[in-house]
Design a protein around this motif. Structure first.
Motif, PDB file in Angstrom:
ATOM      1  N   GLN A   1      31.974 -32.789 -34.069  1.00  0.00           N
ATOM      2  CA  GLN A   1      31.383 -33.042 -32.752  1.00  0.00           C
ATOM      3  C   GLN A   1      31.633 -31.878 -31.797  1.00  0.00           C
ATOM      4  OE1 GLN A   1      29.471 -35.921 -32.008  1.00  0.00           O
ATOM      5  NE2 GLN A   1      29.590 -36.042 -34.216  1.00  0.00           N
ATOM      6  N   TYR A   2      31.647 -30.671 -32.357  1.00  0.00           N
ATOM      7  CA  TYR A   2      31.879 -29.474 -31.555  1.00  0.00           C
ATOM      8  C   TYR A   2      30.520 -28.912 -31.132  1.00  0.00           C
ATOM      9  CZ  TYR A   2      34.896 -25.600 -30.080  1.00  0.00           C
ATOM     10  OH  TYR A   2      35.613 -24.698 -29.343  1.00  0.00           O
ATOM     11  N   THR A   3      30.535 -27.873 -30.294  1.00  0.00           N
ATOM     12  CA  THR A   3      29.285 -27.195 -29.953  1.00  0.00           C
ATOM     13  C   THR A   3      28.608 -26.743 -31.241  1.00  0.00           C
ATOM     14  OG1 THR A   3      30.225 -26.396 -27.879  1.00  0.00           O
ATOM     15  CG2 THR A   3      28.266 -25.273 -28.700  1.00  0.00           C
ATOM     16  N   VAL A   4      27.391 -27.202 -31.474  1.00  0.00           N
ATOM     17  CA  VAL A   4      26.715 -26.914 -32.746  1.00  0.00           C
ATOM     18  C   VAL A   4      25.927 -25.616 -32.621  1.00  0.00           C
ATOM     19  CG1 VAL A   4      25.012 -27.729 -34.408  1.00  0.00           C
ATOM     20  CG2 VAL A   4      26.571 -29.352 -33.331  1.00  0.00           C
ATOM     21  N   ILE A   5      26.226 -24.677 -33.508  1.00  0.00           N
ATOM     22  CA  ILE A   5      25.462 -23.440 -33.601  1.00  0.00           C
ATOM     23  C   ILE A   5      24.456 -23.607 -34.738  1.00  0.00           C
ATOM     24  CG2 ILE A   5      25.533 -20.950 -33.945  1.00  0.00           C
ATOM     25  CD1 ILE A   5      27.007 -21.787 -31.451  1.00  0.00           C
TER      26      ILE A   5
ATOM     27  N   ALA B   1      20.772 -20.599 -26.321  1.00  0.00           N
ATOM     28  CA  ALA B   1      20.678 -19.362 -27.093  1.00  0.00           C
ATOM     29  C   ALA B   1      21.915 -18.534 -26.828  1.00  0.00           C
ATOM     30  CB  ALA B   1      19.427 -18.576 -26.720  1.00  0.00           C
ATOM     31  N   THR B   2      22.270 -17.683 -27.778  1.00  0.00           N
ATOM     32  CA  THR B   2      23.384 -16.758 -27.599  1.00  0.00           C
ATOM     33  C   THR B   2      23.133 -15.535 -28.463  1.00  0.00           C
ATOM     34  OG1 THR B   2      25.790 -16.541 -27.582  1.00  0.00           O
ATOM     35  CG2 THR B   2      24.831 -17.729 -29.445  1.00  0.00           C
ATOM     36  N   PHE B   3      24.044 -14.561 -28.411  1.00  0.00           N
ATOM     37  CA  PHE B   3      23.876 -13.351 -29.213  1.00  0.00           C
ATOM     38  C   PHE B   3      24.168 -13.653 -30.678  1.00  0.00           C
ATOM     39  CE2 PHE B   3      24.507 -11.760 -24.941  1.00  0.00           C
ATOM     40  CZ  PHE B   3      23.554 -10.758 -24.864  1.00  0.00           C
ATOM     41  N   ALA B   4      23.399 -13.003 -31.568  1.00  0.00           N
ATOM     42  CA  ALA B   4      23.376 -13.433 -32.957  1.00  0.00           C
ATOM     43  C   ALA B   4      24.376 -12.719 -33.859  1.00  0.00           C
ATOM     44  CB  ALA B   4      21.960 -13.257 -33.518  1.00  0.00           C
TER      45      ALA B   4
ATOM     46  N   ASN C   1      18.941 -12.903 -30.268  1.00  0.00           N
ATOM     47  CA  ASN C   1      19.205 -11.829 -29.318  1.00  0.00           C
ATOM     48  C   ASN C   1      18.127 -11.693 -28.253  1.00  0.00           C
ATOM     49  OD1 ASN C   1      21.619 -11.017 -30.596  1.00  0.00           O
ATOM     50  ND2 ASN C   1      20.475  -9.818 -32.096  1.00  0.00           N
ATOM     51  N   GLU C   2      16.856 -11.686 -28.679  1.00  0.00           N
ATOM     52  CA  GLU C   2      15.766 -11.419 -27.736  1.00  0.00           C
ATOM     53  C   GLU C   2      15.726 -12.445 -26.602  1.00  0.00           C
ATOM     54  OE1 GLU C   2      15.590 -11.167 -30.938  1.00  0.00           O
ATOM     55  OE2 GLU C   2      14.822  -9.158 -31.374  1.00  0.00           O
TER      56      GLU C   2
ATOM     57  N   PRO D   1      29.929 -17.005 -32.659  1.00  0.00           N
ATOM     58  CA  PRO D   1      29.448 -17.204 -31.277  1.00  0.00           C
ATOM     59  C   PRO D   1      30.183 -18.289 -30.500  1.00  0.00           C
ATOM     60  CG  PRO D   1      27.593 -16.953 -32.770  1.00  0.00           C
ATOM     61  CD  PRO D   1      28.818 -17.046 -33.624  1.00  0.00           C
ATOM     62  N   ILE D   2      30.879 -19.186 -31.190  1.00  0.00           N
ATOM     63  CA  ILE D   2      31.675 -20.216 -30.518  1.00  0.00           C
ATOM     64  C   ILE D   2      32.654 -19.581 -29.532  1.00  0.00           C
ATOM     65  CG2 ILE D   2      33.550 -21.879 -30.911  1.00  0.00           C
ATOM     66  CD1 ILE D   2      30.895 -23.083 -31.504  1.00  0.00           C
ATOM     67  N   PHE D   3      33.205 -18.419 -29.901  1.00  0.00           N
ATOM     68  CA  PHE D   3      34.206 -17.753 -29.063  1.00  0.00           C
ATOM     69  C   PHE D   3      33.568 -16.954 -27.930  1.00  0.00           C
ATOM     70  CE2 PHE D   3      35.859 -18.122 -33.415  1.00  0.00           C
ATOM     71  CZ  PHE D   3      36.975 -18.903 -33.174  1.00  0.00           C
TER      72      PHE D   3
END
Length: 423
Positions: free
Chosen positions: A338-342, A399-402, A82-83, A384-386
């Motif tokens: 092979q998707y966006t890896v979180i 980075a993205t929101f957690a 988040n930060e 977060p993928i969505f």
């Protein structure tokens, strides 16, 4: 100080001051003696600062663990933190965030005053996080400035009012009363963890064998358990990093020494968090009754999720470890396709996973704790993928929101506005 700084870096920029002010105001409304007002205000602030100090110590240890894991597995992806993403959002949308927060707070207090949703959201930094997510989402849509402010404020107010409400039945089971609620934007994660825990709960707990009782004697002190398990976690993670790589990360120190010291730092951080939470709750809840009596009748303070840790510290640690394990499973699934890896963020899993673990254990005992925490970690890593495609205005960053509510609310808001403005 301009308007943006007044909102972002004023009382809301210092949660300890916000909570201290609320404690002081509540005691003032109760006409408490001056000494009682000073004691309640300072101890509330001190308790929250202790929580921050403990979170910083534990967070430093967990950041090192995250570095070890990323180095060992050589995976590059997007980390929910988040930060990091809020810092970027404030640079781009500082004015929008400030106005959204102001409108959101006013509407939130109105909801508490005039409806049956009596929760007062006191987690200032999460208010800022949600306002930042809404600003990033709304600015990317074809809206006028006043529409961005208004819709952002409305959705922020609804999130602050309904988030604590939906998980309060679970929280009530944990704490045994309605003294406080949880104001933390992982309500969807806690809700699902509680449902799963109830679903898989054992009808009867098996009796502990004599041999296991002897082992449990050694682990009666939860700080010992936390230290031992964290040491093992660092030790296992270190196996996947070369000696040279490990030495570069930790100035040539041996990984056994690093594992031991990081485990102790983490345990010390947890100990300080628990002490801070106890001190804060012992002061803020009695003081809040003044506000509940005079300003918002029957108001319930919604406080940050570590307030649950004191009700079952071992479940909190187990919830963190299992939630993180579930996050690793989700990461492996995304990687295999092979998707966006979180990459699961260790710090979000500690706080959200820990609170989910306490809820899961209280509602589902051991089996509920294990299954629900694993599912929680898997879910909050995939969500977060969505959200990521909807925040295109922030550009591509790692980075993205957690927490779960950011993704859930982001998708819902995007869908509603798209429906309203595009049919």
């Amino acid at each position: 100080m301009n308007f943006t700084q007044l909102i972002n870096k004023g009382l809301l920029g210092e949660p300890a001051l916000l909570l201290g002010f609320i404690a002081f105001f509540g005691l003032l409304l109760q006409r408490a003696p001056f000494q009682r007002m000073m004691n309640g205000t300072i101890k509330t602030m001190l308790g929250y600062v202790l929580l921050q100090i403990g979170a910083s110590a534990a967070g430093t240890s967990l950041s090192n663990l995250s570095t070890i894991i990323q180095s060992g597995f050589q995976i590059i992806g997007i980390i929910p933190h988040n930060e990091t993403i809020v810092a970027l959002a404030q640079i781009n949308y500082g004015q929008e965030i400030a106005v959204i927060m102001l409108i959101g707070m006013v509407l939130h207090l109105g909801i508490a005053r005039f409806t049956r949703f009596k929760y007062i959201f006191l987690t200032g930094h999460h208010m800022l996080f949600m306002a930042s997510m809404l600003a990033g989402l709304l600015v990317a849509m074809p809206l006028a400035a006043w529409q961005t402010y208004l819709f952002g404020g409305i959705f922020l107010a609804l999130s602050m009012s309904f988030g604590p409400a939906v998980i309060q039945p679970h929280v009530r089971k944990v704490i045994g009363s309605n003294d406080f609620a949880v104001g933390h934007f992982n309500s969807a994660g806690y809700l699902i963890a509680g449902w799963i825990a109830r679903l898989v709960r054992s009808k009867e707990e098996r009796e502990t064998s004599d041999k296991l009782k002897k082992v449990q004697m050694f682990f009666q002190d939860h700080m010992i358990v936390i230290s031992v398990f964290t040491f093992i976690l660092f030790l296992v993670s270190g196996f996947f990093v070369s000696a040279k790589g490990f030495g570069e990360m930790f100035s040539g120190r041996h990984y056994l020494v690093v594992s031991a010291m990081q485990a102790i730092w983490f345990a010390a951080g947890v100990f300080i968090i628990l002490a801070g939470v106890r001190m804060m709750l012992s002061e803020i809840i009695p003081a809040f009754h003044g506000i509940a009596e005079k300003v918002v009748p029957n108001a319930i303070p919604a406080i940050d999720c570590p307030v649950l840790f004191t009700y079952s510290p071992l479940s909190a640690v187990a919830g963190f470890l299992l939630s993180f394990a579930g996050g690793l499973l989700a990461m492996a699934l995304l990687y295999s396709y092979q998707y966006t890896v979180i990459i699961p963020g260790v710090i979000p899993h500690f706080f959200s996973g820990g609170a989910a673990g306490v809820i899961a254990y209280k509602l589902g005992r051991r089996r509920g704790l294990i299954v629900a925490s694993l599912c929680h970690g898997f879910l909050v890593t995939l969500l977060p993928i969505f959200l990521i495609p909807l925040l295109s205005g922030l550009g591509f960053i790692r980075a993205t929101f957690a927490d779960s509510d950011f993704s859930v609310i982001g998708v819902i808001v995007h869908w509603l506005l798209k429906l309203a403005f595009h049919g």
